[in-house]
Design an enzyme around this catalytic site. Structure first.
Site, short mmCIF file in Angstrom:
data_model
loop_
_atom_site.label_atom_id
_atom_site.label_comp_id
_atom_site.label_asym_id
_atom_site.label_seq_id
_atom_site.Cartn_x
_atom_site.Cartn_y
_atom_site.Cartn_z
CD GLU A 46 -64.91 -14.59 -51.94
OE1 GLU A 46 -63.81 -15.04 -51.60
OE2 GLU A 46 -65.24 -14.32 -53.11
NE ARG A 271 -57.17 -23.09 -45.09
CZ ARG A 271 -57.92 -22.07 -45.47
NH1 ARG A 271 -57.56 -20.84 -45.22
NH2 ARG A 271 -59.05 -22.29 -46.10
CE LYS A 281 -65.32 -20.04 -48.62
NZ LYS A 281 -65.77 -18.67 -48.34
#
Ligand code: ATP
Ligand code: MG
Length: 573
Positions: A46, A271, A281
């Site tokens: 994104e 992850r 982020k």
């Protein structure tokens, strides 16, 4: 065929190293012909921030596996949230993916490319009674959803007619209703044990200018409605994502099945988490916005641009990512492991040079005034082809303050009054005197040298216990050197007292700026991103803030400091 071999073929070299469960799935799919032997992955960031090293894991997996199987990888921007997404992030993501060595060729796509198709598919679901327009507010939707232990309550709008739903949805798109006043929801199962299946929102009304589609749309699809269908449009085979999407997989599958479209396989992996490091982020953006760091590419940031500026190489990051494996449970990796891979890589490639960070002046009383001689220095003992260079030697030198003790502790073998040491590539020197300022600080030391020891050995066979680095004072280049420590003081930066946030764990000493550092003259005109080993100190790289004749260096990583360890041990006694 065993599970960790890859189907043979010109484009499918056998993989090096241990296998992983995703590769095993691909091998199996190749055997059963599930996707006609195709492997086509995508990396779907994104564009709401800069990429961090967690993304590097996803990039290496997606691009690496596809390459191994002779397949392809798309870069896809998951840009369904116009409020948080910006062109600056798109540009930085492309730069960082390329820097890591991945290549999407001509396959860069955007979820926003599919807004038209996604809208058509929403109409299709409405027509078959699988989607409805709901007038509940976001708050009410949450309330009606229920909890893990209680089923949800159906929305009072759940049973609207197909005609009414079609009419309302078209008017949502046409901009007739205010933001947040209505949503389009999938009609699935309000009693499902999986909360994601309780009539998830597919579209919301939002008047925000999109970085690519501008003001064309005032309704935007949700991630879950956009992601699988984007995969489907691009004919992705293996849609690799992180474990938090495991609970979303039934929804991913539901949309593909209900629409009757090509159905990729979603596969979840763990992850990457690293000690002393935050990989989110949202939190990294907070550090940038609130000025805790100098920007997304601050060398203390775990972003790819931060690592690049700090002097990390793509090879080191890829080798680290390759070493940590892929699994089905989240864990945490030691920051030291990343540094290990970095040192291994820089050790091979970084030329050795001499630099003095905290200079102490040395005068060699028996060396002729005005004389300068060139001493030969090896550029890289790990790489003979790197050759040799000349380093100027003269009567006045700079050495590291740390390399002299007027009153040496036990086990300290560097320079001290009466002690003889070797100057790297140079001569043996013996300390004969000390000059102090009014406050009693040593400002200069005096030595004599033994001309017979040129090159570093005494013809009479006598030995010294220590070799120190130096630069010729008159020839030295002044530089600024930035020394970094971990950005956070806690292994888990998110672990805080009640009422605090992760910024409470910021390390106040994460940056130390040294000026007046003295470098050997070969470093006068270096340009980023050149890497060097400053002998005995660590790996350093040139910062973009450098100007001709005024270099700025970042310490990329220290060499392991054996003396600090000894001192610590001694103190502990
Ligand atoms: P963040 O929480 O930092 O915003 P994200 O998952 O929201 O991360 P995306 O831009 O959606 O960020 O991520 C793009 C891809 O990278 C996704 O497939 C995501 O699963 C993967 N990814 C993100 N963070 C990590 C991580 N720490 N380890 C491995 N993969 C990651
Ligand atoms: Mg995200």
């Amino acid at each position: 065929m065993t599970s960790n071999t890859v189907p043979p073929g010109p484009d499918a070299p056998a993989p090096a190293g241990p296998s992983n469960f995703i590769r095993d799935i691909m091998v199996e799919d190749a055997e059963t012909g599930k996707f006609q032997g195709r492997v086509h992955t995508r990396f779907p960031p994104e564009p709401n921030g800069y990429l961090h090293i967690g993304h590097a894991k996803s990039i290496c997996l997606n691009f690496g596996l596809a390459k191994e199987f002779g397949g392809k990888t798309n870069l896809r921007f998951d840009d369904t949230n116009p409020e948080k997404e910006e062109q600056e992030y798109v540009d930085s993501i492309m730069e960082d993916v390329h820097w890591l060595g991945a290549d999407w060729e001509n396959r860069c796509f955007y979820a926003s490319d599919y807004f038209g198709q996604l809208y058509e598919w929403a109409i299709q679901l409405i027509k078959v009674g699988k989607a409805y327009v709901c007038d509940l507010s976001a708050e009410e939707v949450r309330k009606y959803r229920g909890t893990l232990t209680e089923p949800g309550t159906p929305s009072p709008y759940r049973n609207r007619s197909v005609e009414e739903n079609l009419d309302l949805f078209q008017r949502m798109k046409a901009g007739e209703f205010p933001d947040g006043s209505r949503t389009l929801r999938a009609k699935i199962d309000m009693a499902s044990p999986n909360l994601n299946m309780r009539d998830p929102v597919m579209y919301r009304i939002l008047r925000a200018t999109h970085h690519r589609t501008g003001d064309d749309w005032c309704i935007y699809p949700m991630y879950d409605y956009a992601h699988g269908q984007s995969d489907s449009i691009e004919r992705i085979t293996h849609s690799i994502c992180t474990l938090e999407f495991e609970d979303h997989r039934p929804l991913y599958d539901w949309f593909c099945d209900e629409l009757g479209i090509y159905h990729p396989q979603q596969i979840e992996f763990d992850r990457l988490n690293i000690t002393y490091t935050l990989l989110s982020k949202r939190k990294l953006l907070q550090l940038v916005r609130d000025g805790h760091v100098r920007g997304w590419d601050d060398p203390r940031m775990p972003t790819l641009s931060g690592f690049r500026r700090r002097g990390y190489t793509p090879e080191a990051i890829r080798s680290f990512v390759g070493s940590i494996g892929v699994s089905k449970t989240n864990g945490i990796v030691e920051l030291g492991l990343l540094e290990h891979h970095l040192r291994e890589d820089l050790n091979k490639r970084a030329p050795r040079v001499m630099a003095v960070l905290r200079p102490l002046r040395v005068v060699i009383d028996n060396y002729p005034e005005g004389q300068v001689e060139a001493l030969e220095a090896v550029n890289n003992p790990e790489d003979e082809s790197a050759g040799k260079r000349q380093v100027p030697f003269s009567r006045e030198l700079c050495i590291e303050q740390d390399d002299f003790r007027e009153d040496p502790p036990k086990q300290y073998f560097r320079l001290s009054p009466g002690r003889e040491v070797r100057l790297r590539y140079g001569y043996f020197i013996t300390c004969t005197g000390v000059v102090k300022d009014a406050a009693g600080n040593v400002t200069e030391i005096h030595c004599t040298y033994d001309p017979a020891t040129r090159g570093g050995n005494a013809p009479d066979g006598r030995r010294v216990k220590s070799t120190i680095h130096w630069v010729s004072a008159a020839h030295a280049v002044d530089a600024e050197v930035r020394i970094y420590e971990n950005l956070f003081t806690k292994e888990n930066p998110s672990e805080v007292e009640e009422g605090q946030d992760f910024t409470a764990n910021l390390n106040p000493n994460s940056l130390e700026v040294l000026t007046g550092c003295k470098l050997e003259p070969s470093l006068a005109n270096v340009k980023p991103p050149a890497h060097f080993q400053f002998e005995r100190l660590g790996y350093f790289s040139v910062d973009p803030d450098s100007a001709p004749g005024k270099p700025v260096f970042n310490r990329t990583v220290a060499l392991r400091d054996t003396w600090a360890k000894i001192e610590k041990r001694e103190k502990g006694k």
